[in-house]
Structures are given as C-alpha cells and as structure tokens.
Design a protein around this motif. Structure first.
Motif, PDB file in Angstrom:
ATOM      1  N   ALA A 294       0.300  -0.927  -0.192  1.00 12.87           N
ATOM      2  CA  ALA A 294       0.037   0.020  -0.126  1.00 12.87           C
ATOM      3  C   ALA A 294       0.517   1.106   0.025  1.00 12.87           C
ATOM      4  O   ALA A 294       1.631   0.774   1.222  1.00 12.87           O
ATOM      5  N   LEU A 295       0.354   1.999  -0.467  1.00 15.53           N
ATOM      6  CA  LEU A 295       0.917   4.291  -0.498  1.00 15.53           C
ATOM      7  C   LEU A 295       2.262   3.552  -0.872  1.00 15.53           C
ATOM      8  O   LEU A 295       2.887   2.954  -1.811  1.00 15.53           O
TER       9      LEU A 295
ATOM     10  N   LEU B 134       4.784  15.655   5.739  1.00 12.70           N
ATOM     11  CA  LEU B 134       4.635  15.327   5.062  1.00 12.70           C
ATOM     12  C   LEU B 134       4.997  15.928   3.770  1.00 12.70           C
ATOM     13  O   LEU B 134       5.136  15.696   2.800  1.00 12.70           O
ATOM     14  N   ALA B 135       4.755  17.327   3.952  1.00 12.24           N
ATOM     15  CA  ALA B 135       5.358  17.906   2.654  1.00 12.24           C
ATOM     16  C   ALA B 135       6.156  18.420   2.667  1.00 12.24           C
ATOM     17  O   ALA B 135       7.277  19.076   1.176  1.00 12.24           O
TER      18      ALA B 135
ATOM     19  N   VAL C 262       8.304  15.726   2.001  1.00 20.74           N
ATOM     20  CA  VAL C 262       8.596  14.407   1.178  1.00 20.74           C
ATOM     21  C   VAL C 262       8.237  14.112  -0.126  1.00 20.74           C
ATOM     22  O   VAL C 262       7.254  14.995   0.157  1.00 20.74           O
ATOM     23  N   ARG C 263       9.458  14.107  -0.686  1.00 24.22           N
ATOM     24  CA  ARG C 263       8.531  13.861  -2.823  1.00 24.22           C
ATOM     25  C   ARG C 263       8.900  12.681  -2.246  1.00 24.22           C
ATOM     26  O   ARG C 263      10.052  12.065  -2.626  1.00 24.22           O
ATOM     27  N   ALA C 264       7.299  11.694  -2.472  1.00 26.65           N
ATOM     28  CA  ALA C 264       7.467  10.450  -3.172  1.00 26.65           C
ATOM     29  C   ALA C 264       8.061  10.367  -3.888  1.00 26.65           C
ATOM     30  O   ALA C 264       7.575  11.314  -5.643  1.00 26.65           O
ATOM     31  N   GLY C 265       8.457   9.423  -4.181  1.00 25.63           N
ATOM     32  CA  GLY C 265       9.434   8.150  -5.811  1.00 25.63           C
ATOM     33  C   GLY C 265       7.933   7.551  -6.022  1.00 25.63           C
ATOM     34  O   GLY C 265       6.698   7.673  -6.001  1.00 25.63           O
ATOM     35  N   ARG C 266       8.589   7.134  -7.719  1.00 25.71           N
ATOM     36  CA  ARG C 266       7.298   6.220  -8.021  1.00 25.71           C
ATOM     37  C   ARG C 266       7.033   5.542  -7.350  1.00 25.71           C
ATOM     38  O   ARG C 266       7.945   5.319  -7.639  1.00 25.71           O
ATOM     39  N   ASN C 267       5.163   5.413  -7.810  1.00 18.81           N
ATOM     40  CA  ASN C 267       4.389   4.699  -7.001  1.00 18.81           C
ATOM     41  C   ASN C 267       2.730   4.713  -7.659  1.00 18.81           C
ATOM     42  O   ASN C 267       1.994   5.007  -7.285  1.00 18.81           O
ATOM     43  N   GLU C 268       3.996   3.873  -9.018  1.00 15.91           N
ATOM     44  CA  GLU C 268       2.093   3.475  -9.178  1.00 15.91           C
ATOM     45  C   GLU C 268       1.867   1.954  -9.189  1.00 15.91           C
ATOM     46  O   GLU C 268       0.159   1.368  -9.175  1.00 15.91           O
TER      47      GLU C 268
ATOM     48  N   ALA D  58       0.096   2.332  -5.726  1.00 20.22           N
ATOM     49  CA  ALA D  58      -0.014   3.184  -5.144  1.00 20.22           C
ATOM     50  C   ALA D  58      -1.828   2.455  -4.845  1.00 20.22           C
ATOM     51  O   ALA D  58      -2.874   2.807  -6.032  1.00 20.22           O
ATOM     52  N   GLY D  59      -2.263   2.542  -3.967  1.00 18.99           N
ATOM     53  CA  GLY D  59      -3.928   1.948  -3.048  1.00 18.99           C
ATOM     54  C   GLY D  59      -4.190   0.512  -3.270  1.00 18.99           C
ATOM     55  O   GLY D  59      -3.294  -0.598  -3.532  1.00 18.99           O
ATOM     56  N   VAL D  60      -5.523   0.148  -3.540  1.00 22.50           N
ATOM     57  CA  VAL D  60      -5.792  -0.771  -2.997  1.00 22.50           C
ATOM     58  C   VAL D  60      -5.998  -1.588  -4.595  1.00 22.50           C
ATOM     59  O   VAL D  60      -6.876  -2.980  -4.951  1.00 22.50           O
ATOM     60  N   GLN D  61      -5.768  -0.854  -5.701  1.00 21.72           N
ATOM     61  CA  GLN D  61      -5.688  -1.867  -7.332  1.00 21.72           C
ATOM     62  C   GLN D  61      -5.357  -2.855  -7.246  1.00 21.72           C
ATOM     63  O   GLN D  61      -6.880  -3.520  -8.161  1.00 21.72           O
TER      64      GLN D  61
END
Lengths: 162, 286
Positions: free
Chosen positions: A15-16, A76-77, A79-85, A87-90
C-alpha cells in the motif's frame, strides 16, 4: 510492525509508499516524535533520499538512506514521494471493465479524457440510477457510528471565515 | 474607486432582491453585473437544472461503475461529510465512474463523481472522505456557479441566455440544455480558478475533521498524485485543471501544522475501506 505484516498478506501489492523511496522536497528537521515540539534529531538537506515507513497525521516516519541512517519524523510536505504506481488498493480490486488495463499503450486512455468530455452526450437517465445509490439520513448516521466517527466543531482557516 | 464601490453596493442590493428566480442575467442589470465582476446568485431551481445537466454530461462520458456495494459505500461516506458542510440541505449524490482516468468532479446542487481509477488508488476511508470533502467544498462554495456566471469562462452561457433555464425543460434535445452541456464541458476541461482549488482543499480538510476523520487524508492523496509522472495520461486532465499536487500539499501543510494536528487521531477506516471495495460486482442473477 504486525499491522504491516497483516497488510502485506492481505494485499498482493504494497500500500501507498510504505517502504518506498522518496527524497526530501526541501531542507527539513528530523524530529524524534511526530510533534512540532519534539526534539530535533538532525537537519536534512533537500534531495536527500529517504525511505518512508508510515504516516501519522501530518507526519512521515522516515529513514535516511546513508551510511549511518537516521530515523525520525518529518512533515508530509517535506517528502517528495518516489514513483509509486502500485499505490492504493487497485491490485486487490482488479479493474471494473474487461481489458481496461491494456488500452493505454495502443488506443490511449479510455474514460474521461478531455476528448471524451468534449464528445459526451448528456445521460439524464443515469441521474436516477445515481439517486438510487443514496441512503437515508438515519442510515448515513448509523454507517458513521459503526466506525466510531464523532462530529466535532472545527473552525475554518482564518482566510475562509466569513 | 469609491464611485465603483457605490455602484457595486447598489447592484448587489438590487441583485440580492432578485435572487430567487426573478433575476434575468441577460437583462440590463445582468449585463452591468457581469461588467462589474459580480456573480449574481443563482436560485435553487436554476442551480438544480445546471447541476443535473453538468452531472448528466459527465455521465455521458463514462458509465457508472457496476458495483452497487461500492456506490452505496461512497454515498454513505460522502453524505456524512456533506452533513458537516455549509449546505447540508442539498440532495447530495455521489457516484463512481467506471474509467481509467484519475479524477473527481463536482456539479452544482450536490453532485460529486469520482473515477474508479482514483478510488482504487486510495488506501483508507479518511482518504476517500478527503477527496469527497474537497468536491463537497466546491459545491458548498458555489464555485461552478460562480464560473458559469462569470463572463470569462462562459461567453457560452451568458451569450446564450441563462433565461433559457426559465423555459420549460424539454429533455436532452432541448437547445437550451444543449447550450448548458456545452458550457459544462468547457468548465470541466478548463478547470476552475486555481484559487478555488486551494480554497476547496482548505475547506475540505476542515470538513473531514468535523466528520471525525483524520484530516490528513486529502494531503496523503496529494502525495499519491505527486508520485505519478507529470505526463502520465491517466492524470492528464487532472493535472491540466488543478494546481500541481506538490504545491497543494505545501499550501495545506503550512496551515494545518498549527491547527489540525490536534485532530490527526481521527479515524482512518482502513479495514472498512478495503472490505467495502473488495466485493465483486453482483452477478446478473442477483
């Protein structure tokens, strides 16, 4: 820790951004606790690579990726999150339409692109279908109650107050 | 400057008196109002008609997701958050569009639509509540109505005549409706004022907190959006019509740190979110 293991078992895909890489978006103070008056463990520079472990409110628990890694909390702000395709419950849900995944490379995005909106003809019949999904106020309150949601008075930000 | 202010006061007084249905935006008063930059207040019947048409336009572009359980769940979450807005009396209606673009839309009179692709990239009910709260804020603040009555977005609407709404509605082939459809399309592909987006973020996190959720749900979603490549086609329309996620996150963070950390123990609802969305669409036999 146990919660993360359980989550990993439930989901095929993480997740995330937990355990995912990111970088600091700006210079930031690394704090010992997720509070703005917690002790400062270190000062981190923008672009420093980090691993994001969890979120608590407006704070990320991170570990810096260096020879002597530092562990602590930033906003939170920060951090710039890395690529995370993933993400979520998909991954767990699957897609709603057959073949929905394979369309991007060949035919372009399916769904509500700018062109799709431009070409759309209004579907008024769908409005009554939509209305059929809503619940009574009693049902809505009961649903909130089951999660223990409690209404509370919270003021708007000063610039939004009338 | 003071003469203009006098004119604005006089016009506002006159317009407020005509707010509930008698106002003709095409008339002389309406033209002056447009020129002075005042958005006249649209009455409830006009708002419903505009909202119905805008929502129907979006629903013409993508079908509703055939997952009743998910639709009911999103409605229950959204309706609870909407109860804490400044317009709880609206007929709030929430829907999930079955398509691969990541986006969410609001329409006047209480419509909120999110895409399945966005829903699937969320992690918990607090994130869902945050997204819905942002859209609810757009409706509560009448951002779309303001855009519709301001000339620079809708030479379309004002030239065609808001008074067309007063005529008897004849269905989808009604030329007045077709004109509204065109205006809605323009609005959804251009986006609102960026200041309206920031405002919806600020009000949205407050609504989520009022409803008992962790108000950092929406910021967490913005982080997810920021992690996508800027040219990812699934996000093309969203990124075209909204400020950059990183900017939205920075704007929220500086404001929330002093005021909202007290509510950060609010509900996440991760288990319920996963449980409500894992149900497969019902079989035809059911």
């Amino acid at each position: 820790m146990r919660r993360r293991i359980v989550a990993a078992i439930l989901l095929a895909i993480p997740a995330l951004v937990w355990g995912a890489a990111g970088v600091l978006s700006r210079d930031a103070k690394l704090r010992a606790e997720p509070h703005s008056d917690a002790a400062v463990r270190g000062r981190l520079a923008a672009q420093a690579p980090v691993e994001v472990l969890e979120r608590k409110g407006g704070w990320y628990h991170i570990k810096t990726l260096q020879s002597q890694p530092l562990d602590g909390w930033v906003r939170l702000a920060d951090v710039r999150a890395g690529r995370n395709e993933s993400a979520g419950v998909q991954g767990y849900l699957g897609s709603g339409r057959a073949g929905a995944r394979d369309s991007v490379a060949t035919t372009g995005i399916r769904g509500l692109s700018e062109t799709d909106i431009a070409n759309a003809q209004p579907n008024f019949a769908a409005l009554s279908q939509l209305a059929g999904y809503s619940s009574t106020p009693a049902d809505v309150s009961a649903h909130a109650g089951r999660l223990g949601l409690k209404s509370q008075a919270v003021a708007l930000f000063p610039e939004d107050q009338p | 400057m003071s003469r203009r202010r006098l004119l604005i006061c006089a016009l506002t007084a006159a317009l407020c008196g005509c707010a509930s249905g008698g106002f003709d935006p095409d008339g002389a008063l309406g033209q002056i109002a447009q020129a002075a930059g005042i958005a006249p207040k649209v009455g409830p019947e006009e708002e419903q008609k505009i909202g119905d048409t805008a929502a129907a336009t979006l629903l013409g572009g993508a079908p509703l997701w055939d997952n009743q359980r998910a639709q009911r769940y999103v409605n229950r979450v959204g309706a609870w958050v909407a109860q804490h807005s400044s317009r709880p009396e609206l007929s709030w209606r929430f829907g999930v569009l079955d398509n691969d673009n990541i986006n969410a839309f609001a329409a006047p009179a209480g419509y909120v639509l999110i895409t399945r692709a966005l829903l699937q990239r969320l992690n918990n009910e607090a994130e869902l509540a945050g997204v819905l709260a942002h859209e609810i804020a757009h409706v509560a603040q009448r951002h779309h109505l303001k855009a519709i009555t301001q000339q620079h977005v809708t030479g379309y609407f004002t030239n065609l005549g808001m008074s067309a709404l007063g005529k008897k509605y004849q269905g989808a082939n009604d030329p007045a409706i077709q004109k509204l459809v065109g205006g809605a399309k323009q609005l959804y592909t251009l986006g609102l004022d960026r200041s309206d987006e920031y405002e919806a973020d600020r009000i949205g996190v407050v609504l989520a907190a009022r409803a008992g959720y962790d108000p950092y749900g929406l910021p967490a979603v913005l982080q997810t959006l920021a992690s996508f490549k800027a040219d990812d086609p699934a996000l093309a329309l969203l990124f075209k019509t909204h400020p950059r996620p990183a900017d939205r996150l920075a704007e929220l963070d500086v404001r929330m740190q002093d005021r909202m950390d007290a509510y950060a123990d609010g509900a996440l609802g991760e288990a319920r979110f996963r449980s409500e969305l894992q149900a497969r669409p019902p079989d035809a036999a059911h």
